[in-house]
Design a protein around this motif. Structure first.
Motif, PDB file in Angstrom:
ATOM      1  N   VAL A 145       0.904  -1.111   0.041  1.00 30.14           N
ATOM      2  CA  VAL A 145      -0.060   0.163   0.025  1.00 30.14           C
ATOM      3  C   VAL A 145       0.838   1.246  -0.081  1.00 30.14           C
ATOM      4  O   VAL A 145       1.937   1.454   0.766  1.00 30.14           O
ATOM      5  CB  VAL A 145      -0.798   0.020   1.184  1.00 30.14           C
ATOM      6  N   HIS A 146       0.667   2.268  -0.822  1.00 28.55           N
ATOM      7  CA  HIS A 146       1.491   3.223  -1.164  1.00 28.55           C
ATOM      8  C   HIS A 146       0.712   4.717  -0.955  1.00 28.55           C
ATOM      9  O   HIS A 146      -0.362   4.745  -1.981  1.00 28.55           O
ATOM     10  CB  HIS A 146       2.215   3.418  -2.393  1.00 28.55           C
ATOM     11  N   TRP A 147       0.875   5.595  -0.144  1.00 24.60           N
ATOM     12  CA  TRP A 147       0.211   6.880  -0.335  1.00 24.60           C
ATOM     13  C   TRP A 147       1.191   7.926  -0.625  1.00 24.60           C
ATOM     14  O   TRP A 147       2.013   7.859   0.004  1.00 24.60           O
ATOM     15  CB  TRP A 147      -0.244   7.160   1.443  1.00 24.60           C
ATOM     16  N   ILE A 148       0.497   8.555  -1.665  1.00 18.95           N
ATOM     17  CA  ILE A 148       1.168   9.998  -1.888  1.00 18.95           C
ATOM     18  C   ILE A 148       0.992  10.794  -0.780  1.00 18.95           C
ATOM     19  O   ILE A 148       1.869  11.697  -0.479  1.00 18.95           O
ATOM     20  CB  ILE A 148       0.715  10.161  -3.357  1.00 18.95           C
ATOM     21  N   ARG A 149      -0.307  10.790  -0.528  1.00 22.21           N
ATOM     22  CA  ARG A 149      -0.697  11.825   0.604  1.00 22.21           C
ATOM     23  C   ARG A 149      -0.442  10.974   1.833  1.00 22.21           C
ATOM     24  O   ARG A 149      -1.441  10.231   2.352  1.00 22.21           O
ATOM     25  CB  ARG A 149      -2.061  12.198   0.349  1.00 22.21           C
ATOM     26  N   GLU A 150       0.667  11.211   2.522  1.00 20.04           N
ATOM     27  CA  GLU A 150       1.015  10.153   3.514  1.00 20.04           C
ATOM     28  C   GLU A 150       0.094  11.097   5.047  1.00 20.04           C
ATOM     29  O   GLU A 150      -0.165  10.081   5.778  1.00 20.04           O
ATOM     30  CB  GLU A 150       2.475  10.439   3.931  1.00 20.04           C
ATOM     31  N   ASP A 151      -0.366  12.105   4.690  1.00 18.67           N
ATOM     32  CA  ASP A 151      -1.233  12.642   5.723  1.00 18.67           C
ATOM     33  C   ASP A 151      -2.655  11.953   5.828  1.00 18.67           C
ATOM     34  O   ASP A 151      -3.655  12.218   6.867  1.00 18.67           O
ATOM     35  CB  ASP A 151      -1.590  13.799   5.678  1.00 18.67           C
ATOM     36  N   LEU A 152      -3.126  11.261   4.855  1.00 17.52           N
ATOM     37  CA  LEU A 152      -4.399  10.498   4.523  1.00 17.52           C
ATOM     38  C   LEU A 152      -4.314   9.169   5.092  1.00 17.52           C
ATOM     39  O   LEU A 152      -5.281   8.501   4.720  1.00 17.52           O
ATOM     40  CB  LEU A 152      -4.897  10.758   3.259  1.00 17.52           C
ATOM     41  N   VAL A 153      -3.127   8.565   5.444  1.00 16.63           N
ATOM     42  CA  VAL A 153      -3.003   6.940   5.552  1.00 16.63           C
ATOM     43  C   VAL A 153      -4.324   6.469   6.572  1.00 16.63           C
ATOM     44  O   VAL A 153      -4.352   7.222   7.460  1.00 16.63           O
ATOM     45  CB  VAL A 153      -1.691   6.672   6.309  1.00 16.63           C
ATOM     46  N   LEU A 154      -4.588   5.233   6.160  1.00 20.08           N
ATOM     47  CA  LEU A 154      -5.803   4.759   7.045  1.00 20.08           C
ATOM     48  C   LEU A 154      -5.073   3.728   8.232  1.00 20.08           C
ATOM     49  O   LEU A 154      -4.199   3.311   7.792  1.00 20.08           O
ATOM     50  CB  LEU A 154      -6.844   3.994   6.206  1.00 20.08           C
ATOM     51  N   ALA A 155      -5.745   3.854   9.449  1.00 16.72           N
ATOM     52  CA  ALA A 155      -5.365   3.175  10.442  1.00 16.72           C
ATOM     53  C   ALA A 155      -6.234   1.718  10.262  1.00 16.72           C
ATOM     54  O   ALA A 155      -7.454   1.685   9.613  1.00 16.72           O
ATOM     55  CB  ALA A 155      -5.663   3.854  11.702  1.00 16.72           C
ATOM     56  N   ASN A 156      -5.778   0.941  11.007  1.00 14.29           N
ATOM     57  CA  ASN A 156      -6.434  -0.520  11.154  1.00 14.29           C
ATOM     58  C   ASN A 156      -8.004  -0.305  11.472  1.00 14.29           C
ATOM     59  O   ASN A 156      -8.268   0.476  12.471  1.00 14.29           O
ATOM     60  CB  ASN A 156      -6.085  -1.425  12.141  1.00 14.29           C
ATOM     61  N   GLY A 157      -9.022  -0.723  10.513  1.00 11.73           N
ATOM     62  CA  GLY A 157     -10.406  -0.536  10.621  1.00 11.73           C
ATOM     63  C   GLY A 157     -11.066   0.589  10.071  1.00 11.73           C
ATOM     64  O   GLY A 157     -12.273   0.784  10.191  1.00 11.73           O
ATOM     65  N   GLU A 158     -10.174   1.360   9.739  1.00 12.80           N
ATOM     66  CA  GLU A 158     -10.668   2.822   8.954  1.00 12.80           C
ATOM     67  C   GLU A 158     -11.037   2.498   7.567  1.00 12.80           C
ATOM     68  O   GLU A 158     -10.632   1.490   6.820  1.00 12.80           O
ATOM     69  CB  GLU A 158      -9.801   3.973   9.149  1.00 12.80           C
ATOM     70  N   THR A 159     -12.097   3.216   7.017  1.00 11.99           N
ATOM     71  CA  THR A 159     -12.492   3.180   5.720  1.00 11.99           C
ATOM     72  C   THR A 159     -12.337   4.444   4.822  1.00 11.99           C
ATOM     73  O   THR A 159     -12.331   5.685   5.580  1.00 11.99           O
ATOM     74  CB  THR A 159     -13.874   2.634   5.537  1.00 11.99           C
ATOM     75  N   MET A 160     -12.576   4.625   3.785  1.00 13.62           N
ATOM     76  CA  MET A 160     -12.414   5.759   2.678  1.00 13.62           C
ATOM     77  C   MET A 160     -13.225   5.833   1.537  1.00 13.62           C
ATOM     78  O   MET A 160     -12.870   4.623   0.880  1.00 13.62           O
ATOM     79  CB  MET A 160     -11.243   6.410   2.825  1.00 13.62           C
ATOM     80  N   GLU A 161     -14.136   6.583   1.172  1.00  5.81           N
ATOM     81  CA  GLU A 161     -14.699   6.421  -0.047  1.00  5.81           C
ATOM     82  C   GLU A 161     -13.792   7.227  -1.033  1.00  5.81           C
ATOM     83  O   GLU A 161     -13.539   8.209  -0.717  1.00  5.81           O
ATOM     84  CB  GLU A 161     -16.198   7.123   0.037  1.00  5.81           C
ATOM     85  N   VAL A 162     -13.522   6.514  -1.970  1.00  5.39           N
ATOM     86  CA  VAL A 162     -12.522   7.028  -3.015  1.00  5.39           C
ATOM     87  C   VAL A 162     -13.340   6.737  -4.608  1.00  5.39           C
ATOM     88  O   VAL A 162     -14.338   5.931  -4.730  1.00  5.39           O
ATOM     89  CB  VAL A 162     -11.262   6.343  -3.097  1.00  5.39           C
ATOM     90  N   MET A 163     -12.501   7.362  -5.705  1.00  3.29           N
ATOM     91  CA  MET A 163     -12.932   6.993  -7.043  1.00  3.29           C
ATOM     92  C   MET A 163     -11.433   6.134  -7.387  1.00  3.29           C
ATOM     93  O   MET A 163     -10.306   6.671  -6.837  1.00  3.29           O
ATOM     94  CB  MET A 163     -13.068   8.090  -7.847  1.00  3.29           C
ATOM     95  N   ALA A 164     -11.568   5.075  -7.998  1.00  4.80           N
ATOM     96  CA  ALA A 164     -10.399   4.153  -8.245  1.00  4.80           C
ATOM     97  C   ALA A 164     -10.466   3.864  -9.658  1.00  4.80           C
ATOM     98  O   ALA A 164     -11.475   3.542 -10.184  1.00  4.80           O
ATOM     99  CB  ALA A 164     -10.265   3.172  -7.229  1.00  4.80           C
TER     100      ALA A 164
END
Length: 395
Positions: free
Chosen positions: A324-343
């Motif tokens: 898993v690679h985040w360009i936006r390191e400030d948005l990294v998800l923690a265990n159990g978190e979710t995020m709605e995205v376009m992919a």
């Protein structure tokens, strides 16, 4: 004056990028990357590197900027080609363009540029960079190109904040016709040049022949699976956890030869990929056959009729934690978190609505709609609006 090294590829996009930077008052240096020596596997006279480096030189002369060629073929062999062979051998389908950007252009090449005293490296990618402040720190954003038809942000989905901080994308706000128009006005030799196809900087490569240098052909069978097979109607167990549910949605179907009928032979499962239609050479079917799975252990290819075969579709994919690679390191998800995205799971695929689910050892990307030909080894990239925020290798 800030100094910028432009990766001049001999194409129209990087030529115009160099011109625009010059107009903006940068001191511009043109560098051509030679990444390949073996002409025996390129389809000759389709974009040989010699012609490209010559065009790049002529553009540099026209703009009056210093120019040189750097030979990165050793690094390219090691970081890209060897990796490709090992991935194909495992039955995965790598994306050399994404890797070339991460490992070569914005790493090896960038280090050379910085050693020449450059403040930035610029390329002719159709994408945009901007910056925002998060908790007092500058954060760089990678955004899709204004020309939605040419947007290349996907190919840069593995870049880091460090790499982005030193990158410029001068044509990101322009459309392809606008770029060609500038090149024509400036009388650049590349103005009408066709876009290059094939592997990043190698030119058009015959992939099977290329792979056959290392991966030996071996005969195997092609099996056709019926769309009404019971394997497609298995019910989910009651009362399982969300993680188990996602795992079931992402997992490979365990096909066996007994499930279908033999319709042909092939020369090696490792030359083929999920979703592929061409190159099977199986005749006599009512509709085209598509590859729904390959098994390199047993050297078997499984196929189904039509692009709507249920074996092609899945609603989820899995990414291992270290992939898993985040360009936006400030948005990294923690265990159990979710995020709605376009992919998207491949270049040029229209963005799809999806949800990221981060668990202890893995992440799942769950789509609103089933996706065709989710392929191991390729990159999934996810966006918030027009900003690419992260990516990962499909496992």
């Amino acid at each position: 004056m800030k100094r910028v090294v432009v990766g001049l590829s001999g194409g129209v996009d990087s030529s115009v990028a160099a011109y625009l930077l010059q107009e903006q008052g940068y001191e511009v240096i043109g560098l051509f990357m030679k990444n390949w020596h073996d002409d025996s596997v390129t389809i000759s006279n389709e974009c040989p590197w010699l012609e490209d480096s010559n065009d790049a030189l002529l553009v540099a002369e026209k703009l009056g900027i210093p120019f040189q060629t750097v030979d990165l073929s050793e690094e390219y062999q090691e970081k890209i080609v060897d990796y490709m062979f090992s991935e194909y051998e495992k039955g995965r389908t790598p994306n050399p363009d994404v890797l070339c950007n991460r490992e070569i252009k914005f790493d090896v090449f960038m280090k050379i540029a910085l050693s020449l005293g450059a403040d930035y490296v610029a390329t002719g990618h159709y994408c945009r960079k901007s910056e925002i402040e998060v908790n007092g720190e500058t954060v760089y954003q990678l955004k899709s190109g204004t020309d939605t038809n040419k947007d290349q942000s996907y190919f840069l989905c593995q870049l880091s904040q460090e790499q982005l901080s030193k990158s410029l994308f001068p044509i990101g706000e322009l459309t392809k016709p606008e770029v060609r128009k500038i090149a024509t006005q400036m009388e650049l030799i590349t103005a009408e040049k066709k876009d290059s196809q094939g592997l990043c900087f190698i030119g058009k490569v015959r992939l099977p022949e290329f792979l056959q240098q290392k991966l030996q052909p071996k005969d195997g069978i092609i099996i056709q699976i019926d769309k009404n097979d019971a394997v497609y109607s298995s019910e989910l167990q009651e009362g399982i956890s969300l993680e188990e549910e996602l795992k079931a949605a992402a997992k490979k179907i365990p096909y066996t030869p007994e499930m279908g009928k033999v319709v042909g032979k092939h020369q090696g499962a490792h030359y083929f990929t999920t979703g592929q239609r061409k190159g099977l050479n199986v005749g006599g079917t009512t509709d085209p056959l598509f590859i729904i799975a390959t098994n390199v252990e047993t050297n078997t290819i499984y196929t189904g009729l039509t692009s709507q075969h249920p074996g092609l579709f899945k609603k989820a994919l899995r990414i291992e934690k270290e992939e898993v690679h985040w360009i936006r390191e400030d948005l990294v998800l923690a265990n159990g978190e979710t995020m709605e995205v376009m992919a998207r799971i491949r270049y040029r695929q229209p963005l799809q609505k999806a949800t990221l689910h981060q668990f202890e050892n893995e992440m799942y990307l769950y789509f609103d709609e089933p996706q065709s030909a989710i392929t191991e080894g390729q990159f999934a990239a996810w966006y918030l609006g027009d900003e690419l925020v992260g990516s990962g290798v499909i496992s």
